[in-house]
Design a protein around this motif. Sequence first.
Motif, short mmCIF file in Angstrom:
data_model
loop_
_atom_site.label_atom_id
_atom_site.label_comp_id
_atom_site.label_asym_id
_atom_site.label_seq_id
_atom_site.Cartn_x
_atom_site.Cartn_y
_atom_site.Cartn_z
N UNK A 114 1.70 -82.18 -17.39
CA UNK A 114 2.49 -81.05 -17.87
C UNK A 114 3.98 -81.38 -17.76
N UNK A 115 4.44 -82.21 -18.69
CA UNK A 115 5.82 -82.69 -18.67
C UNK A 115 6.50 -82.39 -20.01
N UNK A 116 7.56 -81.60 -19.96
CA UNK A 116 8.31 -81.21 -21.15
C UNK A 116 9.28 -82.33 -21.56
N UNK A 117 8.71 -83.41 -22.11
CA UNK A 117 9.52 -84.52 -22.61
C UNK A 117 9.98 -84.18 -24.02
N UNK A 118 10.89 -84.98 -24.56
CA UNK A 118 11.35 -84.81 -25.93
C UNK A 118 10.14 -84.88 -26.87
N UNK A 119 9.97 -83.86 -27.72
CA UNK A 119 8.85 -83.83 -28.65
C UNK A 119 7.57 -83.25 -28.10
N UNK A 120 7.58 -82.81 -26.84
CA UNK A 120 6.37 -82.19 -26.28
C UNK A 120 6.04 -80.92 -27.05
N UNK A 121 4.75 -80.66 -27.22
CA UNK A 121 4.26 -79.42 -27.82
C UNK A 121 3.72 -78.56 -26.70
N UNK A 122 4.25 -77.35 -26.59
CA UNK A 122 3.85 -76.46 -25.49
C UNK A 122 3.65 -75.04 -26.04
N UNK A 123 2.97 -74.22 -25.26
CA UNK A 123 2.68 -72.86 -25.67
C UNK A 123 3.69 -71.90 -25.07
#
Length: 179
Positions: A114-123
């Motif tokens: 669960x890592x909000x890197x550049x380009x991550x898709x999250x809800x």
Amino acid sequence: MGLFGDTLHTPGYELSGHEVAVFDTSQGTIRVSLDGAGAPIHVANFCELASAGFYDGLKFHRYVPGFVIQGGCPNTREMDPEDVAAGKAGPDGRPGTGGPGYCIHEEYSTNPRNSHVDGALAMARSQLPNSAGSQFYFCLGPQHGLDDGYTVFGTTSEGMDVIGRLRAGDVINSIRIEG
């Protein structure tokens, strides 16, 4: 407790473990490798909605430079892109306030990736942990301050340039699931 009752939705979509979401947008194509192992509820829910055509014709409704571009609100379906970009209310309500009519359980506390890197898709969700439904966002740069509160369920493999061009009002023509 979910926003729409005491029971959280359990998606019926059966994961293969190799799902890729292909976003056809008004700015181009984005391919995202979905993390069914780390966020199985979110991936199954997203695949279920995409396969049913839920996202077809929706608009991205929130753009914060250097932070996120967000979409997936059904309230944008019948709206002109210009009105969405201007933040006007549509016939079904204000962009950013709609969902599929249910919520799903959070997985940010259990997803090892669960890592909000550049380009991550999250809800996206409201203030309540178990309030995600259909709205998602792409990270515009690393956003690790979100790691402890929002579920990442995919990583962009192609189309980072497209994500960089997206703005509020841009259209999601379709999202196809491969694999």
